[in-house]
Design a protein around this motif. Sequence first.
Motif, short mmCIF file in Angstrom:
data_model
loop_
_atom_site.label_atom_id
_atom_site.label_comp_id
_atom_site.label_asym_id
_atom_site.label_seq_id
_atom_site.Cartn_x
_atom_site.Cartn_y
_atom_site.Cartn_z
N TRP A 229 8.44 5.37 17.73
CA TRP A 229 9.09 6.25 16.83
C TRP A 229 9.21 5.99 15.37
O TRP A 229 9.99 6.82 14.75
N GLY A 230 8.40 5.00 14.96
CA GLY A 230 8.43 4.80 13.55
C GLY A 230 9.21 3.61 13.33
O GLY A 230 9.44 3.16 12.34
N TYR A 231 9.85 2.99 14.46
CA TYR A 231 10.90 1.85 14.18
C TYR A 231 10.07 0.36 14.45
O TYR A 231 10.83 -0.57 14.06
N GLN A 232 8.71 0.44 14.33
CA GLN A 232 8.10 -1.05 14.18
C GLN A 232 7.11 -0.74 13.01
O GLN A 232 5.76 -0.36 13.28
N VAL A 233 7.62 -1.11 11.68
CA VAL A 233 6.96 -0.38 10.46
C VAL A 233 6.03 -1.45 10.26
O VAL A 233 6.33 -2.92 10.08
N THR A 234 4.94 -1.23 9.77
CA THR A 234 3.65 -2.12 9.29
C THR A 234 3.50 -1.76 7.75
O THR A 234 3.03 -2.78 6.86
N GLY A 235 3.75 -0.52 7.29
CA GLY A 235 3.46 0.04 5.98
C GLY A 235 4.66 0.57 5.34
O GLY A 235 5.11 1.59 5.24
N TYR A 236 5.55 -0.48 4.64
CA TYR A 236 6.71 -0.05 4.27
C TYR A 236 6.88 1.00 3.11
O TYR A 236 7.83 1.65 2.69
N TYR A 237 5.84 0.89 2.25
CA TYR A 237 5.62 1.69 1.08
C TYR A 237 4.50 2.89 1.28
O TYR A 237 4.46 3.79 0.30
N GLU B 98 4.51 3.94 7.56
CA GLU B 98 3.59 3.82 8.42
C GLU B 98 3.69 2.74 9.53
O GLU B 98 4.24 1.90 9.45
N HIS B 99 3.35 3.38 10.59
CA HIS B 99 3.64 2.21 11.96
C HIS B 99 2.71 2.60 12.90
O HIS B 99 1.96 3.70 13.15
N PRO B 100 1.87 1.64 13.41
CA PRO B 100 0.65 1.67 14.30
C PRO B 100 0.97 2.21 15.65
O PRO B 100 -0.07 2.89 16.32
N PHE B 101 2.17 1.79 16.36
CA PHE B 101 2.35 2.42 17.68
C PHE B 101 3.25 3.66 17.73
O PHE B 101 4.38 3.51 17.25
N GLY B 102 2.77 4.86 17.87
CA GLY B 102 3.63 6.16 17.90
C GLY B 102 4.86 6.05 18.96
O GLY B 102 5.88 6.61 18.51
N VAL C 16 14.40 -4.60 -1.33
CA VAL C 16 15.31 -3.75 -2.31
C VAL C 16 14.40 -2.83 -2.89
O VAL C 16 14.85 -1.59 -3.22
N ALA C 17 13.25 -3.08 -3.69
CA ALA C 17 12.40 -2.34 -4.24
C ALA C 17 11.77 -1.26 -3.18
O ALA C 17 11.58 0.25 -3.88
N ASN C 18 11.52 -1.77 -2.02
CA ASN C 18 11.26 -0.49 -1.17
C ASN C 18 12.43 0.48 -1.03
O ASN C 18 11.91 1.84 -0.87
N ALA C 19 13.62 0.09 -0.70
CA ALA C 19 14.48 1.18 -0.78
C ALA C 19 14.54 2.12 -2.11
O ALA C 19 14.65 3.35 -1.72
N LEU C 20 14.56 1.45 -3.22
CA LEU C 20 14.62 2.16 -4.30
C LEU C 20 13.33 3.22 -4.53
O LEU C 20 13.37 4.18 -4.91
N TYR C 21 12.09 2.49 -3.98
CA TYR C 21 10.87 3.42 -4.15
C TYR C 21 10.81 4.76 -3.34
O TYR C 21 10.39 5.82 -3.93
N TRP C 22 11.60 4.89 -2.37
CA TRP C 22 11.63 6.22 -1.76
C TRP C 22 12.42 7.06 -2.44
O TRP C 22 12.12 8.32 -2.29
N PHE C 23 13.60 6.83 -3.09
CA PHE C 23 14.27 7.52 -3.84
C PHE C 23 13.54 7.96 -5.36
O PHE C 23 13.46 9.18 -5.54
N ALA D 167 0.77 -1.17 -0.02
CA ALA D 167 -0.14 0.11 -0.05
C ALA D 167 0.87 1.39 -0.08
O ALA D 167 1.75 1.29 0.82
N THR D 168 0.48 2.15 -0.87
CA THR D 168 1.16 3.36 -0.99
C THR D 168 0.75 4.50 0.03
O THR D 168 0.82 5.61 0.18
N ARG D 169 -0.53 4.10 0.56
CA ARG D 169 -1.19 4.89 1.52
C ARG D 169 -1.82 4.31 2.63
O ARG D 169 -2.35 3.23 2.11
N ALA D 170 -2.17 4.78 3.84
CA ALA D 170 -2.86 3.83 4.70
C ALA D 170 -3.75 4.86 5.48
O ALA D 170 -3.61 6.05 5.53
N GLU D 171 -4.49 4.40 6.27
CA GLU D 171 -5.63 5.15 7.27
C GLU D 171 -4.65 5.65 8.34
O GLU D 171 -3.55 5.14 8.80
N VAL D 172 -5.25 6.69 8.92
CA VAL D 172 -4.56 7.23 10.41
C VAL D 172 -4.80 6.34 11.34
O VAL D 172 -5.82 5.97 11.41
#
Length: 700
Positions: A274-282, A267-271, A363-370, A186-191
């Motif tokens: 600090w973002g270090y437990q990611v569920t939405g890598y894209y 995206e990460h569910p638990f604020g 690998v694709a996720n790293a490239l995605y952000w660039f 997913a490239t976007r998630a709910e709040v």
Amino acid sequence: MEHLISGEAHDPHALLGAHPAGAGTVIRTLRRGAGDVAVVVDDVAYPATRVHPEGIFEAEVPGAVVDYRIRVDGVVYDDPYRHLPTVGELDLHLLAEGRHERLWMMLGARSREGGAAFAVWAPNARGVRVVGDFTGWGAHDGWPMRSLGSSGVWEIFVPGAQPGQRYKYRILGADGGWRDKADPMATRAEVPPATASVIHRSDYQWGDQQWLDRRVGGAPHQQPVSIYEVHLGSWRPGLGYRELADQLAEYVQELGFTHVELLPVMEHPFGGSWGYQVTGYYAPTARFGDPDDFRAFVDRLHAAGIGVLLDWVPAHFPRDEWALARFDGTALYEHDDPRRGEHPDWGTLVFNYGRAEVRNFLVANALYWFDEFHIDGLRVDAVASMLYLDYSREDGQWLPNIHGGRENLDAMSLLQEVNATVYKHHPGVLMVAEESTAWPGVTRPTDHDGLGFGFKWNMGWMHDTLDYLSKDPVHRQYHHNQLTFSTVYAWSEHYILPISHDEVVHGKGSLVGKMPGDSWRQLATTRALLAFMWAHPGKQLLFMGCELADPQEWSEQRGLDWGLRHDPARAGMGRLVRDLNHAYRDTSALWTRDTEPDGFRWIIGDDAAHNTIGFQRAGQDGSALICVVNFAATPFEGYRVGLPWEGAWRELLNTDAAEYGGSNVGNFGQVYAEPVPWQGLPASAVMTLPPLGALWLQPA
């Protein structure tokens, strides 16, 4: 039909949609809860008969038909099952090999004319449906998806699915259990705390082409790099990406940093993670806006001349049942064996780096952000936990590699591939490793058996220096080697000196709070530390709030104390950081030969009795900067320092200046070097060293 209704059909299109029947065509559709259904061909309606009580309808129409619509209780709809597959054979081949560099263009929700194409990798699922705002969210809702053979990919085109609509995949797992899963792509998630994925189509128009063109020819190792590390949620709470962009760009420009580094925005569910437990890598976190708002954030910083680095977390992911964990009822993204697949420290799961599709995902996720967000670098979190199979494990809790060793060969290969792929497509960016051990070759090129990073955090320098400074000045003479040891290995890798968020949380105290003595001594010691850090070989990173001399340690639950900028005792810290950055950027001796031993020379390395050090930095153009630091609490008058040339040397910077909150002890802005050899240099000057202070000297 029972197979389809139960959710186990691998090819619903074989039953639903249009199928030749003699001289005509049979068209079947799945419309749960419908009353009156008809097939519409060329504006002619053919009544459909219910052939299964759960809502399968069928109509026979004359001739060969491929284009039709379905009328349900008077409303005409397009039918998902009249559309061809949206994923090509080449895509499937590349995924199977783990070589699909633009994976996000194949999988996930891709908005197209008339609807959205959905594709998800779930090779062990017995059935997959897509549910969402366009189907309803009931237990029996959703469009059954078709499996594309041995690839493990399930896909469907859903007419009418629009950007902004929420969705999930409803997966019948190999274990017989149903799970509603957020889209890994997913490239976007709910709040948060909501967990659905959201269809997104970007219409953002970038304005940073000149920035990107300049970046291609850049050589960060020979350029000034000073990084301001930011947690967006607590820098100024309540702001969105666009508001943050304006205010952060103005502030960072004022301070003179070249880059900002953001704690993970994925995206990460638990604020509180600090973002270090990611569920939405894209997906950029929806807490601050949508993905185009984040694009605008990066664009705005580029317009201000500021690079943007992101923290990236391929080391682990959380166990949330709606996310990656046991995605298709099996250990798909993670190892099944907990000795490889679980992190004992964090209670999280470890990616199966050896699986081609999982490696491809990362690998694709790293490239995605660039590619998609024009970022300027990634700082890879917790690299040591990836590289060592026995990381934080006791005997019997880990499995050795095929050679019997403790190195994670799959993780090594992944990191090499990530770095090589990113640098191939985006030369001039920064790939940075947070690697806390002495693993060799972290920044060595991959074709020389290195991991291929551009930079590595110098955790040794940080620990030694902060430990030295935590001691009372009268005891520092016994720990002098902690100040000097870093130059033994300073050129073994390309380093960044970090004073990061990790050093000002969890009871460690704020940066100034680590220093002994009263408030004046704490502030003076911190100023001297920063001047030493900016002059030391390597780039530098400073966490937000340190420039405010905040006496409280950082917490994500409160914003920075901006009132400290108006505190006469503490406001000088920000002025010093500003002047350090601007002097650093203007002084080529501090960065053009950062990775060369010849760019550094000890002048005073053994004066433990005075807690004093001094060294020379040399630039490619023959320029020089002298840094002398007195970590004793008393000033030293008549202190002779060796210098490379005779003549006047000006105080480019004195951390004890009154404008920084110091006692204004110094040399009236200048010293004069006599032809008196000293400390191995042909000239020397007698000067006054301020207490707990640092001097930067340049030829006048």
